[in-house]
Design a protein around this motif. Sequence first.
Motif, mmCIF file in Angstrom:
data_model
loop_
_atom_site.group_PDB
_atom_site.id
_atom_site.type_symbol
_atom_site.label_atom_id
_atom_site.label_comp_id
_atom_site.label_asym_id
_atom_site.label_seq_id
_atom_site.Cartn_x
_atom_site.Cartn_y
_atom_site.Cartn_z
ATOM 1 N N LYS A 1 50.451 82.818 21.691
ATOM 2 C CA LYS A 1 49.617 81.654 22.113
ATOM 3 C C LYS A 1 50.240 80.385 22.000
ATOM 4 N N GLU B 1 45.952 76.415 12.161
ATOM 5 C CA GLU B 1 44.742 77.287 12.642
ATOM 6 C C GLU B 1 45.028 78.428 11.849
ATOM 7 N N GLN C 1 35.083 82.610 18.418
ATOM 8 C CA GLN C 1 36.458 82.246 18.860
ATOM 9 C C GLN C 1 36.028 81.008 19.683
ATOM 10 N N ASN C 2 35.108 80.902 20.615
ATOM 11 C CA ASN C 2 35.271 79.738 21.377
ATOM 12 C C ASN C 2 35.210 78.460 20.612
ATOM 13 N N ASP D 1 38.828 77.768 19.706
ATOM 14 C CA ASP D 1 39.394 77.313 20.560
ATOM 15 C C ASP D 1 39.076 75.902 21.029
#
Length: 302
Positions: A129, A168, A196-197, A200
């Motif tokens: 990522k 993170e 997860q959204n 993010d």
Amino acid sequence: MKELQVNKQLPVISTNFEEVKASLIETVNKYKGIVVTEEGLKDCKATQKELAGLRNKIDDYRKAVKKDVSEPINVFEKQCKELISLVADAEQPIKEGIEVFDNKRREEKRQKALEFISESVQAHNLSEKYAKRLTVLDKYLTLSGSLKSIKDDIEQRTLMLLQEQDRELGVLQVIQGTIKGANETIKTPLKLQDFQNLIDMNYPVAKIIEEINKRAAMIREAERPKPVEPLKEEIKEPEPTKEQVSIPVDIKTKEAAKPKEEPLFFYEIRVVANFENMKKLTELLKGDGFDYTVKDKGRTQK
């Protein structure tokens, strides 16, 4: 190459400017103070046309003189452009050849920068990522830049991304711990992908934890068994007892008495009366016990 020699002679324009200016001021002063009215409109239009003609005459003269004086300059510019074209024709092939080698050097720098990025990603264990954010910048491809400056810049960017990655990971550990604790109280487990959204979008950790607890509470409420209500016994009301009434035999066998028939009578009469009395007679006949038929009616002659 032989140097271009130019003998410059600046143009000199001599005019009787002051004399013309004084004469023109005297002329235009005659037109100052003119007021346009309905009666003098025609004369005012003629005056304006005369002044416009004078103005255009001066401007046309200016353009003509400028054109004559500029002619040597135009010839000189044309000659210089012709010389420049000769040089450009010889320069272009060389310029194109240099561009080929410069592009080759830029590509070599690009490949070297990609090597530096790969080495830095592996050295600092960057995840995919964050590794994707280490791209080759345009400034790395400048011919004047050194490979050392490129490597140092990539290293600095990698360390900054590593800090973000560590933050993170810390957040993920907290979130996973919260999810694990919530799943111990419910049968339908929550998953990290469910949030997860929010991760993010860099939601605050406190907000994500609040959302986890909120969803877990909803699941607990849905899974909580509802209390079984005891069956209520149906209480039947006692049926009313039917009382038997004995009827004497003579009443059962006795038939109902038939009404006695009375004889009916009729009269055929002719009644003469005023309107009010005739109305009273009609109301009387409409009462019970009368059945009548009107065979004729009219007004009598006195």
